[in-house]
Scaffold this active site. Structure first.
Site, mmCIF file in Angstrom:
data_model
loop_
_atom_site.group_PDB
_atom_site.id
_atom_site.type_symbol
_atom_site.label_atom_id
_atom_site.label_comp_id
_atom_site.label_asym_id
_atom_site.label_seq_id
_atom_site.Cartn_x
_atom_site.Cartn_y
_atom_site.Cartn_z
ATOM 1 N N LYS A 29 -1.173 -1.661 -4.605
ATOM 2 C CA LYS A 29 -1.959 -0.418 -4.732
ATOM 3 C C LYS A 29 -0.981 0.709 -5.006
ATOM 4 C CE LYS A 29 -5.195 -1.185 -1.014
ATOM 5 N NZ LYS A 29 -5.858 -0.546 0.126
ATOM 6 N N PHE B 119 -10.165 -0.853 -0.365
ATOM 7 C CA PHE B 119 -9.749 -1.682 0.760
ATOM 8 C C PHE B 119 -10.303 -3.081 0.510
ATOM 9 C CE2 PHE B 119 -9.379 -3.491 4.911
ATOM 10 C CZ PHE B 119 -8.143 -3.029 5.298
ATOM 11 N N ASP C 290 0.859 -1.169 0.000
ATOM 12 C CA ASP C 290 0.000 0.000 0.000
ATOM 13 C C ASP C 290 0.908 1.236 0.000
ATOM 14 O OD1 ASP C 290 -2.366 1.479 0.304
ATOM 15 O OD2 ASP C 290 -2.374 1.280 2.468
HETATM 16 P P1 IMP Z 1 1.847 -0.433 3.808
HETATM 17 O O1 IMP Z 1 2.937 -0.370 4.828
HETATM 18 O O2 IMP Z 1 1.020 0.813 3.809
HETATM 19 O O3 IMP Z 1 2.350 -0.774 2.412
HETATM 20 O O4 IMP Z 1 0.829 -1.531 4.297
HETATM 21 C C1 IMP Z 1 0.965 -2.835 3.982
HETATM 22 C C2 IMP Z 1 0.104 -3.682 4.871
HETATM 23 O O5 IMP Z 1 -1.135 -3.049 5.215
HETATM 24 C C3 IMP Z 1 -0.273 -4.930 4.130
HETATM 25 O O6 IMP Z 1 0.691 -5.951 4.269
HETATM 26 C C4 IMP Z 1 -1.603 -5.273 4.747
HETATM 27 O O7 IMP Z 1 -1.416 -6.033 5.907
HETATM 28 C C5 IMP Z 1 -2.204 -3.940 5.095
HETATM 29 N N1 IMP Z 1 -3.116 -3.473 4.030
HETATM 30 C C6 IMP Z 1 -2.913 -2.501 3.120
HETATM 31 N N2 IMP Z 1 -3.963 -2.357 2.303
HETATM 32 C C7 IMP Z 1 -4.868 -3.279 2.692
HETATM 33 C C8 IMP Z 1 -6.165 -3.664 2.194
HETATM 34 O O8 IMP Z 1 -6.732 -3.137 1.215
HETATM 35 N N3 IMP Z 1 -6.767 -4.676 2.877
HETATM 36 C C9 IMP Z 1 -6.201 -5.315 3.940
HETATM 37 N N4 IMP Z 1 -4.985 -5.004 4.407
HETATM 38 C C10 IMP Z 1 -4.327 -3.993 3.795
#
Ligand code: IMP
Ligand code: MG
Length: 178
Positions: free
Chosen positions: A127, A148, A99
Site C-alpha cells: 500500500k 483494508f 503499509d
Molecule cells: P506497517 O508497519 O504500517 O507497514 O504495517 C504492516 C503490518 O500491518 C502488516 O504486516 C500487517 O500485519 C498489518 N496490516 C497493514 N495493512 C493491513 C491490511 O490492509 N489488512 C491486514 N493487515 C494489515
C-alpha cells in the site's frame, strides 16, 4: 465463511507467487540463503512462495505485531525472534503487506545490525500511498490502493487469515459473519 467477493482471487495470487519465486530462485542461486517469514500475517504467502523456490535455503520465522485493530499504532512488538545465524547469510524478509513501513523498517534495522551478507525484502501486497518511512522493498506482488484487506494470512482482529483469497474488509459485512 465468505466475506465479499475476492479483491484478489486464488488464481491471481498463485500466479503471482510463482512469478516471484522464479525471480527469487534466479537471484539467490549459489548463495547462503535464509528466508525469514514474518508471522502471523505472512504464513500462507511464505509457505506457498518457498515451495516454488528452486534453490537450497534455510527458513526461519519471527513473530511481530504492530497493529491495534485496523489502525497502526506505529509501535512494533517483537514476540519471537529467529534462531538462525544471520551473519554472512543472504537474508530475505518475507511479509504479507507493507503499509506505513514502520514494522519492516524496524525489523530490517534489527537484522542489519547482525551483519547479513545482504538483506532484501519481499512483500505480497504494497500500500505504497500509506508509507511513512522509506523502506526499500525488493520484490512486490501487487501494489494496492488504500483498502483494508483480509484473507490469505491477513487478518482483522485475528480473523479471516484462512481465506484462500484476499477481500476488502468492510465493517458492515463483519457483523453478518460473527
Ligand atoms: P506497517 O508497519 O504500517 O507497514 O504495517 C504492516 C503490518 O500491518 C502488516 O504486516 C500487517 O500485519 C498489518 N496490516 C497493514 N495493512 C493491513 C491490511 O490492509 N489488512 C491486514 N493487515 C494489515
Ligand atoms: Mg504482518
Amino acid at each position: 465463511m465468505v466475506i465479499g467477493k475476492p479483491f484478489l482471487t486464488v488464481e491471481q495470487i498463485q500466479g503471482k507467487v510463482k512469478e516471484l519465486a522464479n525471480i527469487i530462485s534466479g537471484d539467490y542461486e549459489s548463495k547462503k540463503f535464509l528466508a525469514v517469514g514474518i508471522l502471523k500475517g505472512a504464513f500462507m504467502f511464505f509457505s506457498d512462495l518457498v515451495r516454488h523456490i528452486r534453490v537450497p535455503m534455510h527458513v526461519d520465522f519471527l513473530i511481530s505485531s504492530s497493529y491495534v485493530k485496523s489502525q497502526s499504532n506505529g509501535k512494533v512488538n517483537l514476540h519471537a525472534d529467529i534462531r538462525s545465524t544471520v551473519e554472512g547469510r543472504h537474508v530475505l524478509l518475507i511479509d504479507d503487506i507493507v503499509d506505513t513501513g514502520l514494522s519492516l523498517n524496524y525489523l530490517r534495522e534489527m537484522l542489519l545490525a547482525r551483519n547479513p551478507a545482504s538483506l532484501k525484502i519481499c512483500t505480497l501486497l504494497d500500500k505504497k500511498s500509506r508509507r511513512k518511512v522509506d523502506v526499500p522493498i525488493d520484490y512486490v506482488g501487487f501494489e494496492i490502493p488504500d483498502h483494508f484487506v483480509v484473507g490469505y494470512g491477513l487478518d482483522f482482529e485475528d480473523r479471516y487469515r484462512n481465506l484462500p483469497y484476499i477481500s476488502v474488509f468492510k465493517q458492515k459485512t463483519e457483523r453478518t459473519v460473527k
